[in-house]
Design a protein around this motif. Structure first.
Motif, PDB file in Angstrom:
ATOM      1  N   MET A   1       0.759  -1.197  -0.058  1.00 43.70           N
ATOM      2  CA  MET A   1      -0.022  -0.009   0.041  1.00 43.70           C
ATOM      3  C   MET A   1       0.716   1.241   0.017  1.00 43.70           C
ATOM      4  O   MET A   1       0.658   2.143  -0.703  1.00 43.70           O
ATOM      5  CB  MET A   1      -0.755  -0.005   1.453  1.00 43.70           C
ATOM      6  N   ALA A   2       1.815   1.273   0.786  1.00 46.88           N
ATOM      7  CA  ALA A   2       2.931   2.510   0.787  1.00 46.88           C
ATOM      8  C   ALA A   2       3.383   2.692  -0.596  1.00 46.88           C
ATOM      9  O   ALA A   2       3.603   3.874  -0.900  1.00 46.88           O
ATOM     10  CB  ALA A   2       3.857   2.286   1.792  1.00 46.88           C
ATOM     11  N   LEU A   3       3.606   1.587  -1.177  1.00 48.46           N
ATOM     12  CA  LEU A   3       4.460   1.651  -2.540  1.00 48.46           C
ATOM     13  C   LEU A   3       3.428   2.460  -3.467  1.00 48.46           C
ATOM     14  O   LEU A   3       3.871   3.257  -4.267  1.00 48.46           O
ATOM     15  CB  LEU A   3       4.697   0.552  -3.096  1.00 48.46           C
ATOM     16  N   MET A   4       2.219   2.103  -3.294  1.00 53.78           N
ATOM     17  CA  MET A   4       1.007   2.821  -4.144  1.00 53.78           C
ATOM     18  C   MET A   4       0.980   4.153  -3.874  1.00 53.78           C
ATOM     19  O   MET A   4       0.590   5.087  -4.678  1.00 53.78           O
ATOM     20  CB  MET A   4      -0.055   2.025  -4.174  1.00 53.78           C
ATOM     21  N   VAL A   5       0.912   4.510  -2.560  1.00 55.07           N
ATOM     22  CA  VAL A   5       0.763   5.672  -2.100  1.00 55.07           C
ATOM     23  C   VAL A   5       1.829   6.827  -2.542  1.00 55.07           C
ATOM     24  O   VAL A   5       1.518   7.659  -3.183  1.00 55.07           O
ATOM     25  CB  VAL A   5       0.748   5.932  -0.709  1.00 55.07           C
ATOM     26  N   ASP A   6       3.053   6.199  -2.679  1.00 54.86           N
ATOM     27  CA  ASP A   6       4.260   6.975  -2.961  1.00 54.86           C
ATOM     28  C   ASP A   6       4.073   7.225  -4.398  1.00 54.86           C
ATOM     29  O   ASP A   6       4.323   8.129  -4.959  1.00 54.86           O
ATOM     30  CB  ASP A   6       5.651   6.208  -2.684  1.00 54.86           C
ATOM     31  N   LYS A   7       3.460   6.292  -5.265  1.00 55.87           N
ATOM     32  CA  LYS A   7       3.388   6.297  -6.595  1.00 55.87           C
ATOM     33  C   LYS A   7       2.350   7.573  -6.946  1.00 55.87           C
ATOM     34  O   LYS A   7       2.773   8.490  -7.779  1.00 55.87           O
ATOM     35  CB  LYS A   7       3.193   5.151  -7.385  1.00 55.87           C
ATOM     36  N   ALA A   8       1.315   7.563  -6.222  1.00 56.22           N
ATOM     37  CA  ALA A   8       0.148   8.615  -6.111  1.00 56.22           C
ATOM     38  C   ALA A   8       0.820  10.001  -6.018  1.00 56.22           C
ATOM     39  O   ALA A   8       0.795  10.868  -6.649  1.00 56.22           O
ATOM     40  CB  ALA A   8      -0.831   8.380  -5.286  1.00 56.22           C
ATOM     41  N   LEU A   9       1.850  10.092  -4.992  1.00 60.53           N
ATOM     42  CA  LEU A   9       2.238  11.247  -4.492  1.00 60.53           C
ATOM     43  C   LEU A   9       3.245  11.864  -5.497  1.00 60.53           C
ATOM     44  O   LEU A   9       3.286  12.936  -5.723  1.00 60.53           O
ATOM     45  CB  LEU A   9       2.918  11.313  -3.120  1.00 60.53           C
ATOM     46  N   PHE A  10       4.083  10.720  -5.982  1.00 55.95           N
ATOM     47  CA  PHE A  10       5.231  11.237  -7.015  1.00 55.95           C
ATOM     48  C   PHE A  10       4.578  11.757  -8.218  1.00 55.95           C
ATOM     49  O   PHE A  10       4.943  12.840  -8.819  1.00 55.95           O
ATOM     50  CB  PHE A  10       5.822  10.097  -7.341  1.00 55.95           C
ATOM     51  N   SER A  11       3.150  11.353  -8.555  1.00 56.26           N
ATOM     52  CA  SER A  11       2.484  11.742 -10.057  1.00 56.26           C
ATOM     53  C   SER A  11       1.936  13.206  -9.780  1.00 56.26           C
ATOM     54  O   SER A  11       1.776  14.018 -10.482  1.00 56.26           O
ATOM     55  CB  SER A  11       1.243  10.950 -10.190  1.00 56.26           C
ATOM     56  N   PHE A  12       1.761  13.639  -8.408  1.00 52.91           N
ATOM     57  CA  PHE A  12       1.602  15.094  -8.007  1.00 52.91           C
ATOM     58  C   PHE A  12       2.551  15.843  -7.656  1.00 52.91           C
ATOM     59  O   PHE A  12       2.302  17.161  -7.120  1.00 52.91           O
ATOM     60  CB  PHE A  12       0.443  14.971  -6.989  1.00 52.91           C
ATOM     61  N   GLY A  13       3.915  15.517  -7.890  1.00 52.80           N
ATOM     62  CA  GLY A  13       4.813  16.329  -7.674  1.00 52.80           C
ATOM     63  C   GLY A  13       5.142  16.222  -5.997  1.00 52.80           C
ATOM     64  O   GLY A  13       5.933  17.315  -5.940  1.00 52.80           O
TER      65      GLY A  13
END
Length: 316
Positions: free
Chosen positions: A299-311
């Motif tokens: 779940m943390a990996l997916m959260v980080d991917k989402a955060l990266f996409s928003f800069g």
């Protein structure tokens, strides 16, 4: 003579027809949920992107493939499932579905899942799914489970492939990132199942399944749990060498590995007399913690991917 009989040839309870729920149970939906979740995580964190419909269909195929593996496992293991208390209510030993039906369902769904994943995505993802089914059914279920106490260690690879398949469905390749996701589950599997075996040992002993607790004893099992937990923490930390891990993963990795290692040390120190007296309370708590461990890491990996996409934030 009663009209309610169980045919010795088919194993089915003649008093009722098998329902949808009986066939669904053959697919091991609880195990399938972990397969779906980790495959979805692999698909989400993979670089690039995939059309939502293609992504949904890919996960569906992986889920069907995982379910097919479960059906084939129940087909082969129906004899020991009848002996173990934990598995006596499964469709075949309960007389709801025949072995032949389970075999047919498993083979049909396996073929469908692999072929459709190939058509929807690429041959790499399909080949990984086919190998996963083969590994779980032939290598683990037929080859290792009843022959070696290392059954869980080697057989754990089957449950570790889904994130790699999800990743390959998007990228068509295998990289360090996908391999480390594989290793997270691969190294997590032994302490997860061995902690279960500590308080379910009688089942495995009765069914003559050579679980480590049966062949080497519970003290050796506790030692192995500690060693594999420490190795698992190392692979969890290795994820920082990839572009996948950010601050969310850092927090989860630090907290969960601290709790997991602490729990493993507590199990290692436990005296068997004390464990039996309190009903294996610590062992059951460690088992539950292991479920949260995998879920929170992915779940943390997916959260980080989402955060990266928003800069927001970025890989370490």
């Amino acid at each position: 003579m009663t009209d309610v009989t169980i045919s010795l040839e088919s194993g089915r309870d003649d008093s009722r027809e098998a329902g949808f729920g009986d066939y669904l149970a053959l697919l091991k939906p609880r195990v399938m949920s972990l397969v779906v979740f980790t495959a979805f995580a692999g698909l989400i964190v993979a670089p690039g992107g995939v059309h939502p419909f293609v992504g949904f269909f890919a996960i569906l195929c992986i889920a069907i493939g995982g379910g097919a593996s479960g059906a084939l496992n129940m087909w082969y293991d129906s004899d020991i499932d009848r002996v173990m208390k934990r598995t006596q209510s499964r469709p075949i030993p309960a007389g709801k579905v025949t072995r032949e039906e389970a075999l047919g369902l498993g083979l049909t769904l396996s073929t469908f899942a692999v072929v459709m994943l190939w058509l929807a995505t690429n041959w790499v993802a399909a080949a990984l799914l086919a190998f996963t089914i083969f590994f779980y059914v032939v290598v683990y279920t037929m080859g290792l489970k009843r022959r070696t106490p290392q059954n869980i260690v080697i057989g754990g690879a089957a449950g570790a492939f889904p994130p790699m398949i999800g990743w390959a469905a998007v990228t068509g390749d295998m990289t360090l990132s996908s391999v480390l996701m594989f290793m997270l589950i691969f190294m997590w599997t032994p302490p997860h199942f061995w902690s279960l075996a500590l308080f379910m040992n009688a089942d495995y002993d009765k069914a003559r399944v050579p679980m480590l607790t049966v062949t080497h004893g519970k003290r050796a099992t506790r030692n192995h749990i500690l060693v594999y937990t420490i190795l698992l923490a190392g692979f969890s930390a290795a994820m920082f060498a990839t572009p996948l891990a950010g601050w969310s993963y850092l927090v989860v990795a630090v907290v969960m590995n601290a709790l997991f290692v602490k729990g493993a040390i507590a199990l290692w120190r436990r005296d068997e007399t004390v464990a039996e007296a309190d009903g294996y309370r610590a062992e059951k708590a460690f088992f539950k913690l292991s479920l949260a461990y995998t879920f929170l890491h992915f779940m943390a990996l997916m959260v980080d991917k989402a955060l990266f996409s928003f800069g927001i934030g970025g890989p370490f």
